[in-house]
Design a protein around this motif. Structure first.
Motif, PDB file in Angstrom:
ATOM      1  N   UNK A 169      -0.040  -2.062  -4.797  1.00 16.39           N
ATOM      2  CA  UNK A 169      -1.272  -2.827  -4.994  1.00 16.39           C
ATOM      3  C   UNK A 169      -2.501  -1.980  -4.676  1.00 16.39           C
ATOM      4  N   UNK A 170      -2.301  -0.939  -3.866  1.00 16.70           N
ATOM      5  CA  UNK A 170      -3.392  -0.045  -3.507  1.00 16.70           C
ATOM      6  C   UNK A 170      -2.850   1.299  -3.062  1.00 16.70           C
ATOM      7  N   UNK A 171      -3.662   2.338  -3.243  1.00 19.25           N
ATOM      8  CA  UNK A 171      -3.302   3.705  -2.854  1.00 19.25           C
ATOM      9  C   UNK A 171      -4.294   4.169  -1.795  1.00 19.25           C
ATOM     10  N   UNK A 172      -3.770   4.679  -0.691  1.00 23.69           N
ATOM     11  CA  UNK A 172      -4.621   5.202   0.382  1.00 23.69           C
ATOM     12  C   UNK A 172      -4.343   6.684   0.506  1.00 23.69           C
ATOM     13  N   UNK A 173      -5.348   7.500   0.198  1.00 28.18           N
ATOM     14  CA  UNK A 173      -5.233   8.958   0.276  1.00 28.18           C
ATOM     15  C   UNK A 173      -5.613   9.442   1.673  1.00 28.18           C
ATOM     16  N   UNK A 174      -4.833  10.393   2.174  1.00 24.41           N
ATOM     17  CA  UNK A 174      -5.105  11.064   3.445  1.00 24.41           C
ATOM     18  C   UNK A 174      -5.090  12.554   3.133  1.00 24.41           C
ATOM     19  N   UNK A 175      -6.268  13.146   3.079  1.00 27.88           N
ATOM     20  CA  UNK A 175      -6.323  14.528   2.614  1.00 27.88           C
ATOM     21  C   UNK A 175      -6.881  15.491   3.646  1.00 27.88           C
ATOM     22  N   UNK A 176      -6.230  16.647   3.779  1.00 29.65           N
ATOM     23  CA  UNK A 176      -6.852  17.722   4.545  1.00 29.65           C
ATOM     24  C   UNK A 176      -7.943  18.373   3.685  1.00 29.65           C
ATOM     25  N   UNK A 177      -8.629  19.319   4.277  1.00 28.01           N
ATOM     26  CA  UNK A 177      -9.637  20.066   3.534  1.00 28.01           C
ATOM     27  C   UNK A 177      -9.294  21.542   3.602  1.00 28.01           C
ATOM     28  N   UNK A 178      -9.047  22.122   2.438  1.00 28.55           N
ATOM     29  CA  UNK A 178      -8.749  23.546   2.326  1.00 28.55           C
ATOM     30  C   UNK A 178      -9.909  24.191   1.569  1.00 28.55           C
ATOM     31  N   UNK A 179     -10.681  25.038   2.241  1.00 30.24           N
ATOM     32  CA  UNK A 179     -11.810  25.718   1.606  1.00 30.24           C
ATOM     33  C   UNK A 179     -12.761  24.742   0.918  1.00 30.24           C
ATOM     34  N   UNK A 202       5.441  18.150   7.241  1.00 31.19           N
ATOM     35  CA  UNK A 202       5.915  16.922   7.885  1.00 31.19           C
ATOM     36  C   UNK A 202       5.102  16.542   9.126  1.00 31.19           C
ATOM     37  N   UNK A 203       4.678  17.507   9.926  1.00 28.63           N
ATOM     38  CA  UNK A 203       3.949  17.202  11.150  1.00 28.63           C
ATOM     39  C   UNK A 203       2.447  17.289  11.012  1.00 28.63           C
ATOM     40  N   UNK A 204       1.936  17.274   9.787  1.00 28.79           N
ATOM     41  CA  UNK A 204       0.504  17.471   9.577  1.00 28.79           C
ATOM     42  C   UNK A 204      -0.327  16.375  10.244  1.00 28.79           C
ATOM     43  N   UNK A 205      -1.557  16.727  10.591  1.00 28.55           N
ATOM     44  CA  UNK A 205      -2.462  15.741  11.185  1.00 28.55           C
ATOM     45  C   UNK A 205      -2.703  14.577  10.223  1.00 28.55           C
ATOM     46  N   UNK A 206      -2.789  14.865   8.920  1.00 32.86           N
ATOM     47  CA  UNK A 206      -3.038  13.801   7.951  1.00 32.86           C
ATOM     48  C   UNK A 206      -1.826  12.894   7.783  1.00 32.86           C
ATOM     49  N   UNK A 207      -0.631  13.421   7.900  1.00 36.10           N
ATOM     50  CA  UNK A 207       0.568  12.569   7.870  1.00 36.10           C
ATOM     51  C   UNK A 207       0.561  11.659   9.097  1.00 36.10           C
ATOM     52  N   UNK A 252       0.860  -1.184   0.000  1.00 38.85           N
ATOM     53  CA  UNK A 252       0.000   0.000   0.000  1.00 38.85           C
ATOM     54  C   UNK A 252       0.893   1.230   0.000  1.00 38.85           C
ATOM     55  N   UNK A 253       0.586   2.164  -0.886  1.00 43.52           N
ATOM     56  CA  UNK A 253       1.266   3.458  -0.902  1.00 43.52           C
ATOM     57  C   UNK A 253       0.275   4.497  -0.398  1.00 43.52           C
ATOM     58  N   UNK A 254       0.684   5.232   0.619  1.00 37.86           N
ATOM     59  CA  UNK A 254      -0.139   6.298   1.186  1.00 37.86           C
ATOM     60  C   UNK A 254       0.268   7.618   0.549  1.00 37.86           C
ATOM     61  N   UNK A 255      -0.711   8.367   0.094  1.00 36.23           N
ATOM     62  CA  UNK A 255      -0.470   9.708  -0.443  1.00 36.23           C
ATOM     63  C   UNK A 255      -1.141  10.693   0.499  1.00 36.23           C
ATOM     64  N   UNK A 256      -0.308  11.481   1.172  1.00 32.14           N
ATOM     65  CA  UNK A 256      -0.798  12.473   2.119  1.00 32.14           C
ATOM     66  C   UNK A 256      -0.921  13.804   1.381  1.00 32.14           C
ATOM     67  N   UNK A 257      -2.095  14.400   1.442  1.00 34.84           N
ATOM     68  CA  UNK A 257      -2.367  15.629   0.700  1.00 34.84           C
ATOM     69  C   UNK A 257      -1.672  16.860   1.236  1.00 34.84           C
ATOM     70  N   UNK A 258      -1.175  16.796   2.445  1.00 35.12           N
ATOM     71  CA  UNK A 258      -0.435  17.916   3.028  1.00 35.12           C
ATOM     72  C   UNK A 258       1.052  17.621   2.949  1.00 35.12           C
ATOM     73  N   UNK A 259       1.826  18.601   2.525  1.00 35.97           N
ATOM     74  CA  UNK A 259       3.278  18.422   2.441  1.00 35.97           C
ATOM     75  C   UNK A 259       3.977  18.694   3.774  1.00 35.97           C
TER      76      UNK A 259
END
Length: 187
Positions: free
Chosen positions: A70-80, A12-17, A3-10
């Motif tokens: 094999x799978x992508x798991x997105x972790x995204x913040x919400x901006x506006x 390093x200490x973000x809540x989504x990371x 699984x590859x996780x893609x965190x929407x916030x760059x």
């Protein structure tokens, strides 16, 4: 399984990371043989068709990691009420065909979506927009369960995320995603 996780916030200490790190621990607790990688995509430049071929090194590197997952798991913040523009830029790069012989690396790839935000929507709006885009890109979206955690700052203790009552929901999503990926690989 990888699984590859893609965190929407760059950041390093973000809540989504931190949520992605919690998901890694959860997945490895469910399946110790699974690999769970957080994609490092901070060096991906702004998309520009003039620079598309050959792809910049950072783009080639992330495409290879996504292709091999094999799978992508997105972790995204919400901006506006939307997912971050930087994440949209990454998806623009990943949506482009690698070559005339090879299509884009997201095609048919199983994916899940999670997010934590400071506000009350828990990234629900951002997730809906992200699902619209990745569905258009022909990803195999696991629509249920999704994880939306509102009021994220209430779960931060000394800068560290403590999921508390959200932990069972992360566990349920991890179990469902592992099953979703396994079903896809049996097709």
């Amino acid at each position: 399984m990888h699984i590859v996780a893609i965190v929407g916030s760059l950041r390093q200490g973000s809540m989504n990371r931190q949520l992605a790190e919690a998901a890694r621990r959860t997945v490895l607790g469910l399946d110790p043989a699974c690999r769970f990688t957080l994609l490092d995509w901070a060096g991906v430049p702004l998309f520009n068709e003039d620079d598309e071929r050959p792809a910049p090194d950072a783009v080639a590197r992330v495409r290879e990691q996504v292709r091999d997952a094999d799978g992508i798991w997105f972790f995204t913040p919400e901006y506006n009420h939307y997912f971050p523009g930087a994440l949209k830029n990454l998806l623009d790069w990943l949506s482009r065909p690698v070559s005339a012989a090879e299509g884009q690396v997201l095609d048919g790839k199983p994916c899940a979506v999670s997010g934590i935000s400071a506000g009350g929507s828990g990234t629900a709006c951002a997730q809906d927009h992200l699902v619209t885009l990745v569905s258009f890109l022909n990803m195999d979206v696991m629509n249920k369960p999704r994880l939306t955690i509102p009021f994220g700052f209430s779960k931060m203790v000394g800068g560290a995320l403590e999921l508390g009552d959200s932990e069972p929901y992360l566990h349920a999503q991890a179990e469902a995603f592992l099953s979703h990926i396994a079903r896809r690989s049996q097709r």
